[in-house]
Design an enzyme around this catalytic site. Structure first.
Site, PDB file in Angstrom:
ATOM      1  N   GLY A   1      71.140  21.253 141.592  1.00 16.35           N
ATOM      2  CA  GLY A   1      70.569  21.409 140.258  1.00 16.35           C
ATOM      3  C   GLY A   1      69.339  22.284 140.186  1.00 16.35           C
ATOM      4  O   GLY A   1      68.896  22.630 139.078  1.00 16.35           O
TER       5      GLY A   1
ATOM      6  N   LYS B   1      66.919  34.080 143.103  1.00 17.21           N
ATOM      7  CA  LYS B   1      66.441  32.752 143.512  1.00 17.21           C
ATOM      8  C   LYS B   1      66.337  32.716 145.033  1.00 17.21           C
ATOM      9  O   LYS B   1      67.320  32.936 145.740  1.00 17.21           O
ATOM     10  CB  LYS B   1      67.416  31.680 143.018  1.00 17.21           C
ATOM     11  CG  LYS B   1      67.561  31.639 141.497  1.00 17.21           C
ATOM     12  CD  LYS B   1      68.651  30.682 141.057  1.00 17.21           C
ATOM     13  CE  LYS B   1      70.021  31.191 141.476  1.00 17.21           C
ATOM     14  NZ  LYS B   1      71.125  30.381 140.904  1.00 17.21           N
TER      15      LYS B   1
ATOM     16  N   GLY C   1      60.388  31.178 146.935  1.00 22.10           N
ATOM     17  CA  GLY C   1      60.021  31.579 145.585  1.00 22.10           C
ATOM     18  C   GLY C   1      61.130  32.310 144.867  1.00 22.10           C
ATOM     19  O   GLY C   1      62.305  32.006 145.033  1.00 22.10           O
ATOM     20  N   ALA C   2      60.758  33.293 144.066  1.00 20.98           N
ATOM     21  CA  ALA C   2      61.730  34.022 143.257  1.00 20.98           C
ATOM     22  C   ALA C   2      61.205  35.415 142.961  1.00 20.98           C
ATOM     23  O   ALA C   2      59.991  35.645 142.921  1.00 20.98           O
ATOM     24  CB  ALA C   2      62.002  33.276 141.954  1.00 20.98           C
TER      25      ALA C   2
ATOM     26  N   GLY D   1      68.858  25.481 140.902  1.00 19.31           N
ATOM     27  CA  GLY D   1      69.128  26.772 140.263  1.00 19.31           C
ATOM     28  C   GLY D   1      69.395  26.652 138.778  1.00 19.31           C
ATOM     29  O   GLY D   1      69.040  27.542 137.995  1.00 19.31           O
ATOM     30  N   ASP D   2      70.003  25.548 138.371  1.00 23.33           N
ATOM     31  CA  ASP D   2      70.303  25.336 136.952  1.00 23.33           C
ATOM     32  C   ASP D   2      69.024  25.059 136.167  1.00 23.33           C
ATOM     33  O   ASP D   2      68.863  25.540 135.043  1.00 23.33           O
ATOM     34  CB  ASP D   2      71.287  24.176 136.803  1.00 23.33           C
ATOM     35  CG  ASP D   2      72.495  24.350 137.706  1.00 23.33           C
ATOM     36  OD1 ASP D   2      73.113  25.434 137.654  1.00 23.33           O
ATOM     37  OD2 ASP D   2      72.807  23.431 138.484  1.00 23.33           O
TER      38      ASP D   2
END
Length: 323
Positions: free
Chosen positions: A255, A226, A231-232, A257-258
């Site tokens: 929240g 993350k 971005g990712a 990341g969740d």
């Protein structure tokens, strides 16, 4: 029998409304907002239309009822959410000018410590494709860690896979202790969701990319890095996939990341490839930060579709301009 099973703490978050307001001085707060990394992930899976089960404990109090009401409205199965005599867990939060957050947790001695995965009937676990755990849960106590590890082994024995977000909380467990405590979970995980700093902490690597490749060697099928606004990136045995960040106005990062993890699990459940799943996860994380409150930006499936469609239009227009 849930498709995605999440075990961990549910808490209420009470926050300073303005940036730079310290917790050690009198001032206003906003809340309570239903929160807790595992609870947010469960809420997101439910709002995206998949069957999420949640294992947790809340107090038999107003804060506990606040959490239960929210999760029930999102379609989360609460069969194994117990109401106990202890007070519902809480977190007080203030936002710093540099974008970081300061947390003051009340977890130990709260209802969160009464988490009891051992009470889950084996029949409830039979349809679980993914069990999702968070490092914040493992930081509560050694007893909680042991119970969660037993749950992992039960789910894996039935063919389910572990999804693990390291989610370090130095306020609860020192980094070096957490790294050792998390090792059995990393070794059993099919999917890992570290931040760049966490990837370096867990491996001693000099860069997140190197750290993620080292984590991949421990056995996961996917290490999803993350990167926030950048971005990712997903690291798999077949190679690396990157998706750029989304342009949104950040209001509250809690929240994100969740929601990212929830969307990726939902996409994989539905047969998406790694790049498609990462794109959906990235969009969910971006949407999560646009509202104040940990669950207030949790996207529905329709919200995600519309957001991704707008992104496709922007990309096409950009290509036509030659940029």
């Amino acid at each position: 029998m849930p498709e995605v099973l999440i075990a961990g703490e549910a808490l209420v978050e009470i926050m300073r409304p303005e940036v730079g307001q310290p917790l050690d001085e009198p001032g206003p707060f906003e809340g309570p907002f239903p929160s807790g990394a595992p609870a947010i992930c469960a809420d997101a899976v439910g709002r995206m239309g998949r069957f999420a089960g949640f294992i947790s404990a809340v107090g038999a109090d107003d804060f506990g009822r606040c959490i239960v009401r929210r999760l029930a409205a999102s379609g989360v199965d609460l069969t194994y959410v117990r109401a106990v005599p202890q007070t519902t867990a809480m977190a007080f939060i203030t936002y710093r000018a540099d974008g970081s957050r300061q947390f003051l947790f009340h977890l130990r001695g709260s209802a969160a410590e009464a988490l009891d995965p051992d009470a889950v009937d084996a029949r409830y676990l039979q349809g679980v494709a993914y069990l999702h755990l968070s490092g914040s849960t493992l930081a509560i106590s050694a007893g909680v860690r042991a119970a969660c590890l037993r749950l992992v082994d039960r789910v894996r024995a039935l063919g389910g896979r572990l999804s693990f977000d390291p989610n370090f909380r130095p306020e609860l467990l020192p980094i070096e202790v957490a790294c050792a405590a998390f090792t059995p979970f990393v070794e059993r995980a099919a999917i890992l969701f570290p931040s760049g700093q966490e990837a370096c902490w867990m491996t001693g690597a000099s860069s997140p990319e190197v750290g993620c490749r080292m984590l991949l060697e421990r056995g996961p099928a996917i290490v999803a890095l993350k990167r926030g606004a950048q971005g990712a990136t997903a690291f798999t045995p077949a190679g690396m996939v990157h998706v750029p960040g989304e342009l949104v106005d950040e209001v509250d990062p809690t929240g994100a990341g969740d929601c990212f993890a929830a969307a990726m699990l939902v996409a994989l459940l539905e047969g998406a490839d790694t790049e498609q799943a990462l794109t959906m996860a990235n969009a969910a994380g971006a949407l999560a930060v646009t509202r104040r409150g940990p669950m207030e930006g949790t996207p529905t499936r329709q919200t995600l579709r519309e957001f991704l469609a707008r992104g496709s239009v922007r990309t096409l227009q950009s290509r036509r301009r030659g940029s």
